[in-house]
Design a protein around this motif. Structure first.
Motif, mmCIF file in Angstrom:
data_model
loop_
_atom_site.group_PDB
_atom_site.id
_atom_site.type_symbol
_atom_site.label_atom_id
_atom_site.label_comp_id
_atom_site.label_asym_id
_atom_site.label_seq_id
_atom_site.Cartn_x
_atom_site.Cartn_y
_atom_site.Cartn_z
ATOM 1 N N TYR A 97 0.739 -1.146 -0.130
ATOM 2 C CA TYR A 97 -0.164 -0.060 0.084
ATOM 3 C C TYR A 97 0.846 1.402 0.056
ATOM 4 O O TYR A 97 0.505 2.189 -0.772
ATOM 5 C CB TYR A 97 -0.978 0.094 1.219
ATOM 6 C CG TYR A 97 -1.951 -1.008 1.398
ATOM 7 C CD1 TYR A 97 -2.705 -1.535 0.007
ATOM 8 C CD2 TYR A 97 -2.341 -1.764 2.567
ATOM 9 C CE1 TYR A 97 -3.637 -2.456 0.061
ATOM 10 C CE2 TYR A 97 -3.534 -2.495 2.450
ATOM 11 C CZ TYR A 97 -3.928 -2.895 1.248
ATOM 12 O OH TYR A 97 -4.933 -4.157 1.389
ATOM 13 N N ARG A 112 -5.899 9.173 -6.695
ATOM 14 C CA ARG A 112 -6.031 7.787 -7.331
ATOM 15 C C ARG A 112 -5.261 6.923 -6.323
ATOM 16 O O ARG A 112 -5.736 5.636 -6.385
ATOM 17 C CB ARG A 112 -5.513 7.782 -8.840
ATOM 18 C CG ARG A 112 -6.157 8.795 -9.731
ATOM 19 C CD ARG A 112 -5.615 8.499 -10.983
ATOM 20 N NE ARG A 112 -6.197 9.568 -11.940
ATOM 21 C CZ ARG A 112 -5.898 9.741 -13.378
ATOM 22 N NH1 ARG A 112 -5.025 8.765 -13.676
ATOM 23 N NH2 ARG A 112 -6.412 10.773 -14.021
ATOM 24 N N GLN A 115 -7.485 6.183 -3.559
ATOM 25 C CA GLN A 115 -8.668 5.320 -3.978
ATOM 26 C C GLN A 115 -8.460 3.613 -4.173
ATOM 27 O O GLN A 115 -9.177 2.927 -4.035
ATOM 28 C CB GLN A 115 -9.379 5.823 -5.343
ATOM 29 C CG GLN A 115 -10.349 5.161 -5.880
ATOM 30 C CD GLN A 115 -11.048 5.825 -7.034
ATOM 31 O OE1 GLN A 115 -10.439 7.104 -7.567
ATOM 32 N NE2 GLN A 115 -12.168 5.399 -7.667
ATOM 33 N N LEU A 116 -7.147 3.625 -4.931
ATOM 34 C CA LEU A 116 -6.911 2.223 -5.125
ATOM 35 C C LEU A 116 -6.580 1.413 -4.001
ATOM 36 O O LEU A 116 -7.248 0.231 -3.743
ATOM 37 C CB LEU A 116 -5.605 2.205 -6.249
ATOM 38 C CG LEU A 116 -5.077 0.883 -6.491
ATOM 39 C CD1 LEU A 116 -6.176 -0.058 -6.901
ATOM 40 C CD2 LEU A 116 -3.925 0.920 -7.472
ATOM 41 N N ALA A 118 -7.956 2.350 -0.931
ATOM 42 C CA ALA A 118 -9.349 1.813 -0.300
ATOM 43 C C ALA A 118 -9.840 0.656 -0.862
ATOM 44 O O ALA A 118 -10.534 -0.114 -0.468
ATOM 45 C CB ALA A 118 -9.965 3.075 -0.619
ATOM 46 N N GLU A 119 -10.037 0.464 -2.286
ATOM 47 C CA GLU A 119 -10.587 -0.567 -3.080
ATOM 48 C C GLU A 119 -10.033 -1.664 -2.608
ATOM 49 O O GLU A 119 -10.784 -2.918 -2.580
ATOM 50 C CB GLU A 119 -10.569 -0.193 -4.500
ATOM 51 C CG GLU A 119 -11.394 1.063 -4.961
ATOM 52 C CD GLU A 119 -11.388 1.459 -6.413
ATOM 53 O OE1 GLU A 119 -10.137 0.834 -7.145
ATOM 54 O OE2 GLU A 119 -11.889 2.258 -6.954
ATOM 55 N N MET A 120 -8.683 -1.986 -2.653
ATOM 56 C CA MET A 120 -7.905 -3.137 -2.260
ATOM 57 C C MET A 120 -8.350 -3.499 -0.749
ATOM 58 O O MET A 120 -8.675 -4.837 -0.600
ATOM 59 C CB MET A 120 -6.584 -2.840 -2.568
ATOM 60 C CG MET A 120 -6.094 -2.884 -3.750
ATOM 61 S SD MET A 120 -4.409 -2.531 -4.017
ATOM 62 C CE MET A 120 -3.528 -4.218 -3.273
ATOM 63 N N ARG A 121 -8.363 -2.673 0.128
ATOM 64 C CA ARG A 121 -8.661 -2.919 1.590
ATOM 65 C C ARG A 121 -10.111 -3.454 1.459
ATOM 66 O O ARG A 121 -10.323 -4.501 2.328
ATOM 67 C CB ARG A 121 -8.727 -1.804 2.309
ATOM 68 C CG ARG A 121 -6.878 -1.281 2.731
ATOM 69 C CD ARG A 121 -7.049 -0.304 3.732
ATOM 70 N NE ARG A 121 -5.636 0.455 3.667
ATOM 71 C CZ ARG A 121 -4.970 -0.275 4.509
ATOM 72 N NH1 ARG A 121 -4.903 -1.147 5.240
ATOM 73 N NH2 ARG A 121 -3.416 0.452 4.586
ATOM 74 N N ALA A 122 -11.019 -2.855 0.877
ATOM 75 C CA ALA A 122 -12.460 -3.201 0.866
ATOM 76 C C ALA A 122 -12.692 -4.793 0.346
ATOM 77 O O ALA A 122 -13.423 -5.507 0.643
ATOM 78 C CB ALA A 122 -13.423 -2.169 0.204
ATOM 79 N N ALA A 123 -11.835 -4.822 -0.586
ATOM 80 C CA ALA A 123 -11.901 -6.255 -1.449
ATOM 81 C C ALA A 123 -11.333 -7.468 -0.563
ATOM 82 O O ALA A 123 -11.557 -8.569 -1.036
ATOM 83 C CB ALA A 123 -11.135 -6.195 -2.808
ATOM 84 N N PRO A 236 -1.643 -4.464 -7.104
ATOM 85 C CA PRO A 236 -2.880 -4.586 -7.047
ATOM 86 C C PRO A 236 -3.792 -6.178 -7.408
ATOM 87 O O PRO A 236 -4.700 -6.409 -6.793
ATOM 88 C CB PRO A 236 -3.639 -3.778 -8.329
ATOM 89 C CG PRO A 236 -2.608 -3.123 -8.627
ATOM 90 C CD PRO A 236 -1.252 -3.487 -8.382
ATOM 91 N N VAL A 239 -5.180 -8.875 -4.544
ATOM 92 C CA VAL A 239 -6.471 -9.184 -4.325
ATOM 93 C C VAL A 239 -7.156 -10.499 -4.832
ATOM 94 O O VAL A 239 -7.746 -11.162 -4.092
ATOM 95 C CB VAL A 239 -7.467 -7.870 -4.799
ATOM 96 C CG1 VAL A 239 -8.889 -8.240 -4.690
ATOM 97 C CG2 VAL A 239 -7.149 -6.650 -4.144
#
Length: 254
Positions: A97, A112, A115-116, A118-123, A236, A239
């Protein structure tokens, strides 16, 4: 900005940030996204990078790493030419990260990067379980080499609800003897052989090892193939490595 990427994970990070148009070249191992790498020159792999050609391209930034022993001389040669470098050497998932954030900052698109991440953590929601099944990830089959504490793959195992029996070893990886594996027999074995296409992973290479018939993962046919693209590249697509580990861990409960 003109960017040259010396490692496949960095190529994938730049692309995931939506900045693929900045890439003017990459290393030979960069193979994703396919349309991105097909459109730019490839100038060698690892220690065989053709540094003179990289310098001749006049990049504003070279993204490289220290994940291969000896990469320091590549970094030194590029920096000696007065070219800015950003060096990644992540050990943990948090380090990945951090590298995404640094690359995004260098490209002038910090939002960006945030955002990326945050998207990885959420996934990858935490399914941490101290009593979860034991997971052996094989970086290499002979000798068996597995990630230890200083490896993002161990973080992924734990995040997905498993345990790495060798997580107490303070190193990036370690070779294992048959005796060591039989002393902490894994419930899941994930073949993720570095440099080998996933189509060439073979479960029988694992199951026929002397004494391994008693290992729960072998006995219960919980030997899975997870491409090193997903477990061995600090970018990325970890994930997807998490998702496949989670599926394998969940399968042990059925």
């Amino acid at each position: 900005m003109r960017v040259f990427s010396h490692t496949c994970s960095n190529t994938e990070i730049v692309s995931a940030l939506g900045a693929a148009s900045c890439l003017i070249g990459c290393d030979d191992d960069s193979d994703f996204p396919v349309d991105v790498v097909a459109a730019i020159p490839k100038l060698g792999r690892d220690l065989d990078l053709r540094v003179d050609e990289v310098i001749a391209m006049r990049p504003d930034l070279v993204l490289t790493s220290l994940t291969v022993p000896g990469h320091e001389r590549i970094v030194d040669a590029i920096e000696a030419a007065g070219i800015r470098t950003l060096v990644c050497d992540p050990l943990s998932l948090e380090d990945i990260y951090g590298d995404i954030s640094r690359i995004a900052e260098a490209l002038g698109i910090p939002e960006r990067g945030a955002q990326l991440i945050a998207e990885m953590r959420a996934a990858m929601p935490s399914r941490a379980n101290r009593n979860g099944p034991k997971v052996l990830i094989e970086w290499w089959p002979k000798p068996v080499i597995t990630p230890t504490r200083q490896a993002w793959a161990t973080d992924l195992i734990e995040l997905a609800g498993g345990q790495n029996p060798w997580a107490s070893i303070q190193a990036k990886s370690t070779p294992l003897t048959d005796e060591q594996v039989l002393a902490s027999p894994p419930d899941v074995i994930a073949m993720s052989w570095c440099g080998v296409k996933v189509a060439n992973y073979r479960a029988d290479v694992v199951s026929r090892r002397p004494g391994w018939a008693a290992v729960p993962a072998v006995r219960n046919q919980q030997i899975v193939a997870i491409s090193e693209e997903f477990l061995g590249r600090p970018g990325p697509r970890v994930v997807e490595g998490y998702r496949q580990l989670r599926a394998a861990i969940e399968a042990t409960a059925r």
